[in-house]
Design a protein around this motif. Structure first.
Motif, PDB file in Angstrom:
ATOM      1  N   LEU A 416      52.182  65.259  14.191  1.00 47.37           N
ATOM      2  CA  LEU A 416      51.564  66.259  13.399  1.00 47.37           C
ATOM      3  C   LEU A 416      51.953  66.341  12.028  1.00 47.37           C
ATOM      4  O   LEU A 416      51.108  66.871  11.077  1.00 47.37           O
ATOM      5  CB  LEU A 416      52.190  67.666  13.865  1.00 47.37           C
ATOM      6  CG  LEU A 416      51.459  67.789  15.568  1.00 47.37           C
ATOM      7  CD1 LEU A 416      52.130  69.061  16.151  1.00 47.37           C
ATOM      8  CD2 LEU A 416      50.085  68.111  15.612  1.00 47.37           C
ATOM      9  N   THR A 417      53.101  66.054  11.474  1.00 46.59           N
ATOM     10  CA  THR A 417      53.460  66.056  10.060  1.00 46.59           C
ATOM     11  C   THR A 417      53.397  64.700   9.461  1.00 46.59           C
ATOM     12  O   THR A 417      53.119  64.790   8.253  1.00 46.59           O
ATOM     13  CB  THR A 417      54.906  66.683   9.973  1.00 46.59           C
ATOM     14  OG1 THR A 417      55.620  65.676  10.699  1.00 46.59           O
ATOM     15  CG2 THR A 417      55.075  67.960  10.569  1.00 46.59           C
ATOM     16  N   ASP A 418      53.690  63.610   9.846  1.00 44.36           N
ATOM     17  CA  ASP A 418      53.662  62.259   9.326  1.00 44.36           C
ATOM     18  C   ASP A 418      52.329  61.498   9.313  1.00 44.36           C
ATOM     19  O   ASP A 418      52.109  60.688   8.583  1.00 44.36           O
ATOM     20  CB  ASP A 418      54.947  61.506   9.741  1.00 44.36           C
ATOM     21  CG  ASP A 418      56.168  62.208   9.468  1.00 44.36           C
ATOM     22  OD1 ASP A 418      56.286  62.749   8.368  1.00 44.36           O
ATOM     23  OD2 ASP A 418      56.869  62.166  10.359  1.00 44.36           O
ATOM     24  N   ILE A 419      51.499  61.730  10.469  1.00 44.99           N
ATOM     25  CA  ILE A 419      50.420  60.615  10.813  1.00 44.99           C
ATOM     26  C   ILE A 419      48.944  61.556  10.812  1.00 44.99           C
ATOM     27  O   ILE A 419      48.161  61.176   9.967  1.00 44.99           O
ATOM     28  CB  ILE A 419      50.583  60.128  12.070  1.00 44.99           C
ATOM     29  CG1 ILE A 419      51.944  59.264  12.134  1.00 44.99           C
ATOM     30  CG2 ILE A 419      49.541  59.411  12.468  1.00 44.99           C
ATOM     31  CD1 ILE A 419      52.241  58.672  13.261  1.00 44.99           C
ATOM     32  N   LEU A 420      48.978  62.826  11.214  1.00 40.03           N
ATOM     33  CA  LEU A 420      47.690  63.563  11.377  1.00 40.03           C
ATOM     34  C   LEU A 420      47.102  63.812  10.161  1.00 40.03           C
ATOM     35  O   LEU A 420      45.738  63.676  10.171  1.00 40.03           O
ATOM     36  CB  LEU A 420      47.901  64.810  12.405  1.00 40.03           C
ATOM     37  CG  LEU A 420      46.739  65.476  12.420  1.00 40.03           C
ATOM     38  CD1 LEU A 420      45.473  64.701  13.322  1.00 40.03           C
ATOM     39  CD2 LEU A 420      47.103  67.000  13.404  1.00 40.03           C
ATOM     40  N   PRO A 421      47.820  64.428   9.116  1.00 41.83           N
ATOM     41  CA  PRO A 421      47.109  64.568   7.856  1.00 41.83           C
ATOM     42  C   PRO A 421      46.371  63.362   7.075  1.00 41.83           C
ATOM     43  O   PRO A 421      45.443  63.759   6.862  1.00 41.83           O
ATOM     44  CB  PRO A 421      48.288  65.067   7.068  1.00 41.83           C
ATOM     45  CG  PRO A 421      49.370  65.739   8.073  1.00 41.83           C
ATOM     46  CD  PRO A 421      49.121  64.812   9.201  1.00 41.83           C
ATOM     47  N   GLY A 422      47.132  62.358   7.364  1.00 44.91           N
ATOM     48  CA  GLY A 422      46.635  61.135   6.604  1.00 44.91           C
ATOM     49  C   GLY A 422      45.537  60.630   7.291  1.00 44.91           C
ATOM     50  O   GLY A 422      44.154  60.401   6.687  1.00 44.91           O
ATOM     51  N   VAL A 423      45.359  60.770   8.707  1.00 40.55           N
ATOM     52  CA  VAL A 423      44.276  60.175   9.728  1.00 40.55           C
ATOM     53  C   VAL A 423      43.196  61.142   9.289  1.00 40.55           C
ATOM     54  O   VAL A 423      41.929  60.791   9.193  1.00 40.55           O
ATOM     55  CB  VAL A 423      44.694  60.284  10.986  1.00 40.55           C
ATOM     56  CG1 VAL A 423      43.594  60.093  11.939  1.00 40.55           C
ATOM     57  CG2 VAL A 423      45.819  59.166  10.997  1.00 40.55           C
ATOM     58  N   LEU A 424      43.269  62.669   9.160  1.00 38.17           N
ATOM     59  CA  LEU A 424      42.211  63.434   9.030  1.00 38.17           C
ATOM     60  C   LEU A 424      41.477  63.109   7.613  1.00 38.17           C
ATOM     61  O   LEU A 424      40.258  63.124   7.731  1.00 38.17           O
ATOM     62  CB  LEU A 424      42.600  64.885   9.081  1.00 38.17           C
ATOM     63  CG  LEU A 424      43.236  65.481  10.255  1.00 38.17           C
ATOM     64  CD1 LEU A 424      43.756  66.652  10.084  1.00 38.17           C
ATOM     65  CD2 LEU A 424      41.915  65.566  11.420  1.00 38.17           C
ATOM     66  N   LEU A 425      42.289  62.781   6.497  1.00 35.65           N
ATOM     67  CA  LEU A 425      41.527  62.630   5.449  1.00 35.65           C
ATOM     68  C   LEU A 425      40.919  61.286   5.580  1.00 35.65           C
ATOM     69  O   LEU A 425      39.693  61.385   4.704  1.00 35.65           O
ATOM     70  CB  LEU A 425      42.543  62.536   4.314  1.00 35.65           C
ATOM     71  CG  LEU A 425      42.901  64.011   3.594  1.00 35.65           C
ATOM     72  CD1 LEU A 425      44.049  63.820   2.437  1.00 35.65           C
ATOM     73  CD2 LEU A 425      41.889  64.572   2.975  1.00 35.65           C
ATOM     74  N   PHE A 426      41.461  60.562   5.858  1.00 35.28           N
ATOM     75  CA  PHE A 426      41.037  59.228   6.275  1.00 35.28           C
ATOM     76  C   PHE A 426      39.592  59.087   7.040  1.00 35.28           C
ATOM     77  O   PHE A 426      38.485  58.753   6.555  1.00 35.28           O
ATOM     78  CB  PHE A 426      41.668  58.346   6.698  1.00 35.28           C
ATOM     79  CG  PHE A 426      41.278  56.719   6.771  1.00 35.28           C
ATOM     80  CD1 PHE A 426      40.942  55.967   5.614  1.00 35.28           C
ATOM     81  CD2 PHE A 426      41.067  56.080   7.933  1.00 35.28           C
ATOM     82  CE1 PHE A 426      40.547  54.668   5.685  1.00 35.28           C
ATOM     83  CE2 PHE A 426      40.565  54.988   8.137  1.00 35.28           C
ATOM     84  CZ  PHE A 426      40.537  54.100   7.071  1.00 35.28           C
ATOM     85  N   ALA A 427      39.430  59.968   7.778  1.00 37.17           N
ATOM     86  CA  ALA A 427      38.118  60.044   8.539  1.00 37.17           C
ATOM     87  C   ALA A 427      37.361  60.930   7.990  1.00 37.17           C
ATOM     88  O   ALA A 427      35.970  60.418   8.083  1.00 37.17           O
ATOM     89  CB  ALA A 427      38.651  61.104  10.125  1.00 37.17           C
ATOM     90  N   VAL A 428      37.617  61.920   7.140  1.00 38.03           N
ATOM     91  CA  VAL A 428      36.552  62.602   6.542  1.00 38.03           C
ATOM     92  C   VAL A 428      35.973  61.768   5.292  1.00 38.03           C
ATOM     93  O   VAL A 428      34.675  61.669   5.204  1.00 38.03           O
ATOM     94  CB  VAL A 428      37.177  63.917   5.699  1.00 38.03           C
ATOM     95  CG1 VAL A 428      36.363  64.458   4.757  1.00 38.03           C
ATOM     96  CG2 VAL A 428      37.742  65.161   6.854  1.00 38.03           C
ATOM     97  N   GLY A 429      36.553  60.920   4.697  1.00 44.22           N
ATOM     98  CA  GLY A 429      36.542  59.901   3.912  1.00 44.22           C
ATOM     99  C   GLY A 429      35.243  58.969   4.438  1.00 44.22           C
ATOM    100  O   GLY A 429      34.146  58.716   3.918  1.00 44.22           O
ATOM    101  N   LEU A 430      35.662  58.254   5.629  1.00 39.48           N
ATOM    102  CA  LEU A 430      34.732  57.416   6.217  1.00 39.48           C
ATOM    103  C   LEU A 430      33.479  57.946   6.602  1.00 39.48           C
ATOM    104  O   LEU A 430      32.258  57.582   6.493  1.00 39.48           O
ATOM    105  CB  LEU A 430      35.489  56.863   7.476  1.00 39.48           C
ATOM    106  CG  LEU A 430      36.549  55.996   7.327  1.00 39.48           C
ATOM    107  CD1 LEU A 430      37.150  55.420   8.511  1.00 39.48           C
ATOM    108  CD2 LEU A 430      35.998  54.630   6.388  1.00 39.48           C
ATOM    109  N   THR A 431      33.412  59.284   7.305  1.00 37.41           N
ATOM    110  CA  THR A 431      32.468  59.906   7.596  1.00 37.41           C
ATOM    111  C   THR A 431      31.388  60.122   6.445  1.00 37.41           C
ATOM    112  O   THR A 431      30.191  60.338   6.693  1.00 37.41           O
ATOM    113  CB  THR A 431      32.926  61.343   7.994  1.00 37.41           C
ATOM    114  OG1 THR A 431      33.726  61.137   9.391  1.00 37.41           O
ATOM    115  CG2 THR A 431      31.400  61.982   8.869  1.00 37.41           C
ATOM    116  N   THR A 432      31.982  60.572   5.393  1.00 40.42           N
ATOM    117  CA  THR A 432      31.261  60.830   3.970  1.00 40.42           C
ATOM    118  C   THR A 432      30.480  59.768   3.693  1.00 40.42           C
ATOM    119  O   THR A 432      29.392  59.777   3.122  1.00 40.42           O
ATOM    120  CB  THR A 432      32.382  61.197   2.915  1.00 40.42           C
ATOM    121  OG1 THR A 432      32.817  62.610   3.556  1.00 40.42           O
ATOM    122  CG2 THR A 432      31.364  61.724   1.675  1.00 40.42           C
TER     123      THR A 432
END
Length: 525
Positions: A416-432
């Motif tokens: 939740l603190t070390d992995i999820l934030p980066g994965v979420l941003l990475f996902a938003v970037g790819l989707t964009t």
């Protein structure tokens, strides 16, 4: 007889009664072929439709129809199967290494043998589809892919596995360019942007879902199922393809294949991959340096040969369009970053963070969900405002996500603190960026070249991933058996991830220089 619905300059649609009287056939399919492409995002591509396959007065397939859903199902599952195979195996590499006692170099070849043949021959696949029929080549590639995957699943040790892994790439090269060309050639004008967005998103989801599916199969069954899973997927593609997909071809088909170009590009990529991969295992020597130099020489010879060919494998005039060139450079950089970071992230989560195969795969689940929900909307937005803003913002957001993931190691492993934030941003970037990138590349190509344009873009994306996986991990110290040591794995993961951040930032810079801020109405990109 000319169909009154045909735009000026299009091929006429013969009257069905004339055809029956002259040939005696009760039913037939007549292909009316793509002639021009103004803007794929706005759906002005005029394409091939079997005249006997649609109700009277219907010019194209609609998104909301049963046939439209069938075409999407066939093309998405088919291309998704190819994308999936490139990522699902990532999770299986650790178990394959344990079972076979394989070195890091052997694990690289388990990935790269597949990508090498895919990248080398995908241009031929696009050309064959334009000449022989896109549905026909698409289905042949699907059958080949399934049979080759079965050979991989039955491999007794790492050397036969590496050899067998080259075979699915041939099938993938046949079916991948056809999947997007089929969509471009069959959907109605008002639905084409959404169809491309759905294809991009769902195909991209297959890349993201690979680690999850692979983790489940490896952990609860066997790594061999990471290959065998392709058999039921291929069966579904064949069913949907035969039932729903119409046949299309290009009007101006070359009389022969560019054999010299095919051999040169395959030799170039092969030497580059072999040299860099061997350098990662054995270090740089006269042999590895010579092999890499030979690869570069073959690539240069390929470009020179294409300039002289009357019917080249890759029409270099495509690259006269600045948007086409820029978006393909972005494709190379983006997919290089994506391939390399997924390869090392999944290994780092297992080796350094102590995750199991399934847990490591589930760590990227938000990428799957976000791309599934929003990629079609991203493509529709780009068709309204122009692609430039999204193509610049997407890589930068994805790079920010990777920056957050740099800290993952044996102590910073809380999801939740070390992995999820980066994965979420990475996902938003790819989707964009994914849907606008695909649509922009295809919009910049002439209508009769949609197959080869798709092949070029796919070849460039595969070549980017191929070279990144071969070059970046060895430069980061991941070679031989060293990757099994936590400290070495963490250091190598961070170096590779930092390099991928740089690649994504460079991709945004390329778009800033090559894609216009706005696409004027009625003008090509």
């Amino acid at each position: 007889m000319r169909d009154p619905r045909s735009p000026p300059g299009e091929q006429p649609i013969p009257d069905s009664r004339e055809k029956e009287e002259s040939t005696g056939y009760l039913t037939y399919n007549l292909q009316v072929i793509a002639a021009t492409a103004n803007s794929l995002a706005r759906g002005t591509l005029v394409t091939a439709i079997p005249s006997g396959s649609f109700p009277a007065g219907t010019a194209r397939i609609g998104m909301g129809t049963a046939r439209g859903r069938g075409v999407l199902a066939a093309t998405v599952i088919g291309s998704g199967m190819v994308f999936l195979d490139g990522t699902v195996v990532n999770v299986a590499t650790k178990r394959i290494g344990q079972d076979f006692g394989a070195s890091f170099g052997a694990l690289q070849w388990v990935l790269n043998a597949y990508t090498l043949t895919l990248a080398s021959l995908i241009l031929v696949g696009g050309s064959l589809g334009d000449r022989l029929g896109r549905r026909r080549v698409f289905l042949v590639g699907t059958i080949w892919f399934a049979a080759a995957s079965l050979l991989c699943a039955l491999a007794p040790n790492d050397q036969p596995l590496i050899a067998a892994r080259a075979l699915p790439g041939i099938g993938g090269a046949l079916l991948t360019p056809g999947s997007l060309a089929i969509i471009s050639a069959t959907f109605a004008e008002g639905d084409r942007a959404a169809a491309v967005g759905a294809w991009s998103g769902l195909s991209g989801v297959s890349t993201a879902v690979g680690p999850i599916l692979g983790g489940w199969l490896v952990q609860d069954f066997s790594w061999r199922w990471a290959f065998a899973i392709n058999l039921p997927l291929a069966a579904a593609v064949i069913v949907f393809g035969v039932r729903y997909v119409p046949e299309t071809r290009a009007i101006h088909r070359p009389p022969h294949l560019d054999v010299a170009g095919t051999l040169l590009v395959a030799a170039g990529l092969g030497c580059l991959t072999f040299g860099t991969t061997q350098a990662g295992s054995d270090g740089w020597s006269a042999t590895t340096l010579g092999t890499v130099a030979a690869g570069l020489a073959f690539c240069v010879a390929f470009v020179l040969a294409e300039r002289r060919q009357r019917e080249p494998l890759v029409p270099l005039t495509l690259f006269d369009n600045r948007t086409f060139s820029g978006t393909n450079v972005m494709t190379f950089l983006t997919y290089a970053a994506l391939s390399a970071v997924i390869f090392v992230l999944v290994l780092d989560l297992q080796v350094a963070a102590g995750y199991g195969a399934l847990t490591a795969g589930l760590a990227t689940l938000p990428v799957t969900v976000i791309m599934l929900l929003f990629s079609a909307r991203s493509g529709a937005l780009a068709s309204r405002i122009g692609p430039r803003a999204q193509l610049m913002a997407g890589p930068l957001v994805a790079a920010a996500g990777l920056a957050l993931l740099l800290r993952v190691d044996s102590t910073h492993r809380a999801y939740l603190t070390d992995i999820l934030p980066g994965v979420l941003l990475f996902a938003v970037g790819l989707t964009t960026l994914v849907a606008p990138l695909t649509a922009t590349v295809m919009a910049a190509a002439p209508g009769d070249d949609v197959g080869i344009a798709s092949g070029v873009n796919n070849a460039i994306s595969r070549a980017g991933g191929l070279l990144a996986v071969a070059i970046l991990p060895p430069l980061a110290g991941l070679h031989g058996e060293a990757y099994r040591q936590v400290a070495v794995m963490v250091h190598g993961y961070r170096v590779v991830t930092a390099c991928c951040i740089g690649l994504l930032v460079a991709a945004a810079g390329v778009i800033a220089l090559t894609v216009r801020s706005q696409q004027p109405e009625g003008q090509p990109l």
